[in-house]
Structures are given as C-alpha cells and as structure tokens.
Design an enzyme around this catalytic site. Structure first.
Site, PDB file in Angstrom:
ATOM      1  N   ARG A 175       0.826  -1.215   0.000  1.00 20.24           N
ATOM      2  CA  ARG A 175       0.000   0.000   0.000  1.00 20.24           C
ATOM      3  C   ARG A 175       0.858   1.263   0.000  1.00 20.24           C
ATOM      4  O   ARG A 175       0.534   2.256   0.651  1.00 20.24           O
ATOM      5  CB  ARG A 175      -0.959   0.021   1.191  1.00 20.24           C
ATOM      6  CG  ARG A 175      -1.916  -1.140   1.245  1.00 20.24           C
ATOM      7  CD  ARG A 175      -2.872  -1.174   0.053  1.00 20.24           C
ATOM      8  NE  ARG A 175      -3.663  -2.392   0.096  1.00 20.24           N
ATOM      9  CZ  ARG A 175      -3.315  -3.537  -0.503  1.00 20.24           C
ATOM     10  NH1 ARG A 175      -2.192  -3.604  -1.208  1.00 20.24           N
ATOM     11  NH2 ARG A 175      -4.071  -4.606  -0.412  1.00 20.24           N
ATOM     12  N   SER A 251     -11.164   0.780   3.368  1.00 16.40           N
ATOM     13  CA  SER A 251     -10.307   0.450   4.510  1.00 16.40           C
ATOM     14  C   SER A 251      -9.511   1.683   4.934  1.00 16.40           C
ATOM     15  O   SER A 251      -8.759   2.239   4.142  1.00 16.40           O
ATOM     16  CB  SER A 251      -9.351  -0.684   4.143  1.00 16.40           C
ATOM     17  OG  SER A 251     -10.071  -1.855   3.832  1.00 16.40           O
ATOM     18  N   GLU A 347      -4.603   4.830   5.740  1.00 16.51           N
ATOM     19  CA  GLU A 347      -4.468   4.708   4.293  1.00 16.51           C
ATOM     20  C   GLU A 347      -4.826   6.007   3.569  1.00 16.51           C
ATOM     21  O   GLU A 347      -4.103   6.439   2.692  1.00 16.51           O
ATOM     22  CB  GLU A 347      -5.335   3.560   3.757  1.00 16.51           C
ATOM     23  CG  GLU A 347      -4.769   2.180   4.040  1.00 16.51           C
ATOM     24  CD  GLU A 347      -5.377   1.124   3.136  1.00 16.51           C
ATOM     25  OE1 GLU A 347      -5.772   1.450   2.009  1.00 16.51           O
ATOM     26  OE2 GLU A 347      -5.434  -0.045   3.558  1.00 16.51           O
TER      27      GLU A 347
END
Length: 351
Positions: A175, A251, A347
């Site tokens: 990520r 998320s 994130e």
C-alpha cells in the site's frame, strides 16, 4: 461517488475556478476549493505547470475514494480526468494494455474482461481511478497492482515534462509507492500500462475465493476470470458499505506488519490473533481484528463512526468533518497501541 458534473474548464487557458468538492470525495465531507482545474487532455499539461507556479501548493484529486478533505482545500486542486483504454501489444506471454489516469478503475477492469484481457479480476470494485491506483499500490484477494503494472507516464508538474517510469521506478511496497513520499503535487499520473498474463491462470489463494460456491469450491474445476470478477464484487458488497449510501473511504487503516518475534509474543497472549505469514519471515496482522478486539466495531464518536460489519471502515454518519474522522482514527490508533503495542497507519491521504 456522485455523478455531479465537474466545473467546466477551458482547454487553452485552464482557468482555475472555485468548486464544491463535496461530490468528489466518497466520505461525503463538505469541502471546497478556491482554485480548481480539471485535466482532460495532454494539451493542458504545459499550461498546468505554468499555473502551478502561481500557487503555494498543488493537490492531485482522482476519484476521491482515498482522501479526507478539509472544509477548504488550499492551493490548486488538479482533478485528473484523462480517459482512454487501448491494447498496446498482443504478445505471446501477455496483453499489454494502457489506460488513461482518469478512467474509473472498476470500469477499466470490466472493459479488460469484456475484451478477453484477463488478469485484473481480483481487483474488481476497488473505488477510484486508474491514475490513483499506483499511488496506493492497490491490492485485494491475492493480487497486488505491482504484479500487473509494467510502467506509467507521469507529468512532472514542477519541471513541466513527461516522465516514463517502470514498475521499479515507482518503488512499490505494501500500500505504498514513491508517489506518497515525493513532494506532494509533483506527479500527475497520466496513463498506466499493464501486462496481463497469457496464458491466464486464476488466483484463488484468498480463503473467501477458495470457499466461494460459484468458483467450484476446494478441488473443483478452475473458474473463469468473469466468475472470479463476479465473486469478488459479491464479497466486497457484503463486507464493505456503498459510499453512495453511507460516506466512507474503504479500509481506513493498513494491515500492520510485525517481526516474527513480535508476532510470537502476540500469539502467546492472544491465541485467536488473525495473521498472515509474509515471504520475508514477518507477519501481517488483520487490522480489523485488532480494532474489533478493542470494541470499536459499530461505535460512533459524534457524527463519525466505525462500520458495524467491518471495523476497518470509518463512516460519515451525516455531517462529519475531516476533524471528526481524524479524531475517531486517533482514538482507535491509541487503543490498539495501548492494548497490542501495534501502530496502525492510515491509508487515506490528507491535502
């Protein structure tokens, strides 16, 4: 994300204008920009660089699915909207496909399947744009973007030139990518190239896919790429809330990765710990499990809350601001740190 029309821009002058950004972030946070431009063609890019020099900062906006927008975004907001999908080359070992940075990611995956270019089906229904996908190095259900991406074209806003990058140049990690660490607003990802493998083979390592009845179950015949695409969409819709119904950014936290020693200590204290061994010997922990164990699933803090089915997802219950979302995130991070000694990382990005 809303289908509200974006403010119009003149291709030649690219005149910045005030814009309501509320429809352009999936959290549904009330936000606006004093200076907004929408990029729809390569011809606008030199003008963009000239324009950017007159502003203190530049913020690149894609599909708005991975951002927490404040009430007003300072500086120049650049909305990437360059379209286009084409087959570059049909090699013996792969289809080489290129897509414009403004293409909707899920729509692009569907178009690839319709043309027989399989290989992205595990990444179905991920919100956002093609141009934003490398920034986050998106991944789901056993496939990571960096396994399919072979290169991209990015406009260096500060230098006013196009730069070709390989996957290695992007410095991908879990990520993560160079685009999260280089100077904010420097890179505008214009197009992305993928190598989709021939012959195609299904990727069914993820337990939910292996168990899915439509995919043949354990030991069944190999499913088609379309069947995997449909199954992934079904699983995601069951687990994740629709931003059109309740504002969210998917998320909110990364799954933390810890050393083998830290993992063993946690497993001794918490035998039910959900974790996944990594190739380098470390372990990836399920952030949702950690958050759930701290009692956050379904809880609200003012107008911001944690989804009642997925503890990884923070939601806007109505009227939440960026400050509300971040205060909730801070409280969750503090509880997980105190109980497990594990640091959760956000994130979504902040302008």
């Amino acid at each position: 994300m809303s289908n509200a029309s974006a403010p119009r821009t003149d291709t030649d002058s690219l005149t910045p204008m005030a814009a309501d950004l509320t429809p352009f972030n999936t959290f549904g946070l009330a936000s606006s920009a004093r200076a907004y431009v929408r990029i729809t063609s390569l011809a606008q890019l030199p003008v963009l660089s000239s324009l950017a020099r007159r502003h203190s900062r530049v913020f690149i906006l894609g599909g708005g699915s991975n951002v927490v927008l404040p009430h007003e975004v300072e500086g120049l907001v650049v909305h990437m909207a360059i379209p286009g999908i084409r087959l570059v080359e049909a090699r013996a070992d792969a289809w080489i496909v290129e897509a414009g940075g403004g293409e909707n990611w899920h729509g692009f995956v569907g178009r690839c399947l319709a043309n027989g270019w399989d290989g992205l089906e595990n990444l179905a229904l991920i919100p956002g744009t093609v141009g934003a996908a490398p920034v986050q190095n998106i991944g789901a259900y056993g496939v990571e973007l960096d396994q399919r991406l072979i290169g991209l074209s990015a406009w260096d806003v500060a230098a006013g030139r196009m730069v070709e990058m390989t996957a290695g140049d992007c410095r991908f990690a879990y990520r993560d990518s160079r685009f999260k660490h280089d100077e904010p607003g420097r890179w505008l990802i214009v197009s992305v190239r993928f190598a989709l493998p021939r012959p195609w083979r299904p990727v069914l390592a993820y337990p939910d896919l292996r168990r899915h009845p439509a995919l043949g179950g354990e030991g069944g015949p190999p499913p088609s790429a379309r069947a995997i695409f449909d199954a992934v969409c079904e699983i995601r819709r069951q687990k994740l809330p629709d931003p059109a119904v309740i504002g969210n950014a998917g998320s909110f936290f990364k799954n933390p990765i810890v050393t083998a020693e830290a993992h063993a200590a946690l497993r001794e204290r918490y035998p039910a710990l959900v974790s996944y061994a990594q190739p380098d010997g470390r372990y990836k922990l399920a952030a949702g499990w950690l958050i759930d164990q701290c009692g956050w699933k379904g809880r609200n803090r003012g107008p911001a809350g944690v989804h009642d089915r997925q503890a990884l997802v923070l939601v806007n219950r109505g009227g939440a601001t960026a400050a509300d979302i971040l205060a909730l995130a801070d409280a969750i991070q503090s509880d997980v740190r105190t109980r497990f000694g594990v640091e959760l990382e956000r994130e979504p990005v902040l302008p």
